[in-house]
Write a protein that holds these residues in place. Structure first.
Motif, PDB file in Angstrom:
ATOM      1  N   GLY A  19       9.517  39.947  52.177  1.00 22.99           N
ATOM      2  CA  GLY A  19      10.132  39.499  53.911  1.00 22.99           C
ATOM      3  C   GLY A  19      11.964  39.177  53.269  1.00 22.99           C
ATOM      4  N   LEU A  20      12.277  37.888  52.614  1.00 20.36           N
ATOM      5  CA  LEU A  20      14.077  38.250  52.105  1.00 20.36           C
ATOM      6  C   LEU A  20      15.015  38.919  52.592  1.00 20.36           C
ATOM      7  CD1 LEU A  20      15.424  35.982  52.065  1.00 20.36           C
ATOM      8  CD2 LEU A  20      15.423  35.755  49.157  1.00 20.36           C
ATOM      9  N   ALA A  21      14.401  40.203  51.548  1.00 21.12           N
ATOM     10  CA  ALA A  21      14.664  41.326  51.285  1.00 21.12           C
ATOM     11  C   ALA A  21      15.365  42.115  53.088  1.00 21.12           C
ATOM     12  CB  ALA A  21      14.639  42.047  50.311  1.00 21.12           C
ATOM     13  N   VAL A  22      14.020  42.232  53.604  1.00 23.33           N
ATOM     14  CA  VAL A  22      14.494  42.812  54.416  1.00 23.33           C
ATOM     15  C   VAL A  22      14.942  41.653  55.847  1.00 23.33           C
ATOM     16  CG1 VAL A  22      12.839  43.223  56.843  1.00 23.33           C
ATOM     17  CG2 VAL A  22      12.127  44.149  54.637  1.00 23.33           C
ATOM     18  N   SER A  23      15.399  40.575  55.463  1.00 22.87           N
ATOM     19  CA  SER A  23      15.763  40.006  56.411  1.00 22.87           C
ATOM     20  C   SER A  23      17.460  39.953  56.554  1.00 22.87           C
ATOM     21  CB  SER A  23      15.413  38.020  56.641  1.00 22.87           C
ATOM     22  OG  SER A  23      15.599  38.015  55.200  1.00 22.87           O
ATOM     23  N   ILE A  24      17.393  40.569  54.998  1.00 24.52           N
ATOM     24  CA  ILE A  24      18.478  40.204  54.024  1.00 24.52           C
ATOM     25  C   ILE A  24      19.357  41.666  55.070  1.00 24.52           C
ATOM     26  CG2 ILE A  24      20.443  40.751  52.698  1.00 24.52           C
ATOM     27  CD1 ILE A  24      18.743  38.582  51.106  1.00 24.52           C
ATOM     28  N   VAL A  25      18.683  42.660  54.824  1.00 24.90           N
ATOM     29  CA  VAL A  25      19.052  44.144  55.417  1.00 24.90           C
ATOM     30  C   VAL A  25      18.988  43.943  57.115  1.00 24.90           C
ATOM     31  CG1 VAL A  25      18.451  46.920  55.602  1.00 24.90           C
ATOM     32  CG2 VAL A  25      18.297  45.546  53.755  1.00 24.90           C
ATOM     33  N   ALA A  26      18.368  43.316  57.571  1.00 22.53           N
ATOM     34  CA  ALA A  26      18.046  42.418  58.963  1.00 22.53           C
ATOM     35  C   ALA A  26      19.544  42.102  59.210  1.00 22.53           C
ATOM     36  CB  ALA A  26      16.835  42.765  59.816  1.00 22.53           C
ATOM     37  N   LEU A  27      19.748  41.168  59.225  1.00 19.18           N
ATOM     38  CA  LEU A  27      21.090  40.271  58.775  1.00 19.18           C
ATOM     39  C   LEU A  27      22.030  41.159  59.078  1.00 19.18           C
ATOM     40  CD1 LEU A  27      20.583  36.608  58.053  1.00 19.18           C
ATOM     41  CD2 LEU A  27      20.614  37.985  60.698  1.00 19.18           C
ATOM     42  N   ALA A  28      22.268  42.179  57.896  1.00 19.96           N
ATOM     43  CA  ALA A  28      23.907  42.455  57.441  1.00 19.96           C
ATOM     44  C   ALA A  28      23.948  43.868  58.142  1.00 19.96           C
ATOM     45  CB  ALA A  28      23.019  43.680  55.984  1.00 19.96           C
ATOM     46  N   ARG A  29      22.422  44.695  59.236  1.00 16.74           N
ATOM     47  CA  ARG A  29      22.861  45.461  59.749  1.00 16.74           C
ATOM     48  C   ARG A  29      23.770  45.252  60.877  1.00 16.74           C
ATOM     49  NH1 ARG A  29      18.195  49.672  58.938  1.00 16.74           N
ATOM     50  NH2 ARG A  29      18.664  50.723  56.872  1.00 16.74           N
ATOM     51  N   ARG A  30      22.662  43.651  61.490  1.00 16.87           N
ATOM     52  CA  ARG A  30      22.808  42.935  63.221  1.00 16.87           C
ATOM     53  C   ARG A  30      23.650  41.544  62.646  1.00 16.87           C
ATOM     54  NH1 ARG A  30      20.163  46.155  67.338  1.00 16.87           N
ATOM     55  NH2 ARG A  30      19.355  48.209  66.629  1.00 16.87           N
ATOM     56  N   PRO A  31      24.919  41.238  62.520  1.00 21.31           N
ATOM     57  CA  PRO A  31      25.098  40.022  62.301  1.00 21.31           C
ATOM     58  C   PRO A  31      24.974  39.000  63.373  1.00 21.31           C
ATOM     59  CG  PRO A  31      27.056  41.174  62.595  1.00 21.31           C
ATOM     60  CD  PRO A  31      25.979  42.411  62.826  1.00 21.31           C
ATOM     61  N   GLU A  32      25.116  38.223  63.711  1.00 19.22           N
ATOM     62  CA  GLU A  32      25.120  37.314  64.897  1.00 19.22           C
ATOM     63  C   GLU A  32      25.895  37.655  65.687  1.00 19.22           C
ATOM     64  OE1 GLU A  32      26.282  32.257  66.113  1.00 19.22           O
ATOM     65  OE2 GLU A  32      26.415  33.251  63.829  1.00 19.22           O
ATOM     66  N   ARG A  33      25.854  37.351  66.962  1.00 24.61           N
ATOM     67  CA  ARG A  33      26.321  37.890  68.472  1.00 24.61           C
ATOM     68  C   ARG A  33      27.587  37.772  68.627  1.00 24.61           C
ATOM     69  NH1 ARG A  33      21.548  38.418  73.722  1.00 24.61           N
ATOM     70  NH2 ARG A  33      22.847  41.112  73.536  1.00 24.61           N
ATOM     71  N   THR A  34      28.037  37.934  69.509  1.00 19.98           N
ATOM     72  CA  THR A  34      29.778  37.533  69.247  1.00 19.98           C
ATOM     73  C   THR A  34      30.196  37.349  71.114  1.00 19.98           C
ATOM     74  OG1 THR A  34      30.718  39.915  69.444  1.00 19.98           O
ATOM     75  CG2 THR A  34      30.325  38.297  67.885  1.00 19.98           C
ATOM     76  N   GLU A  35      29.092  38.124  71.737  1.00 19.21           N
ATOM     77  CA  GLU A  35      29.049  38.356  73.359  1.00 19.21           C
ATOM     78  C   GLU A  35      27.373  37.558  73.789  1.00 19.21           C
ATOM     79  OE1 GLU A  35      30.381  41.767  74.321  1.00 19.21           O
ATOM     80  OE2 GLU A  35      31.921  41.887  73.496  1.00 19.21           O
TER      81      GLU A  35
END
Length: 58
Positions: A19-35
């Motif tokens: 779960g930690l690895a999946v969440s890191i990959v998900a955040l790396a692909r789609r970082p925090e929204r800017t708009e």
């Protein structure tokens, strides 16, 4: 430790670290929204803001 305890330990470690690895990959692909979509911020002063709803004591 019994074989069942070791199996449960391995499964739980895979769930947690997976779960930690999946969440890191998900955040790396789609970082925090800017708009953000329009309508979330109110630019007017306090006199332009609508009145809050009336709360009745029930």
């Amino acid at each position: 430790m019994s074989a069942e305890a070791i199996a449960l330990l391995v499964v739980s470690l895979l769930v947690v670290w997976g779960g930690l690895a999946v969440s890191i990959v998900a955040l790396a692909r789609r970082p925090e929204r800017t708009e953000f979509p329009p309508g979330g911020e109110h630019e007017g002063g306090p006199e332009e803001r609508p009145e809050p709803p009336v709360e009745h004591d029930t």
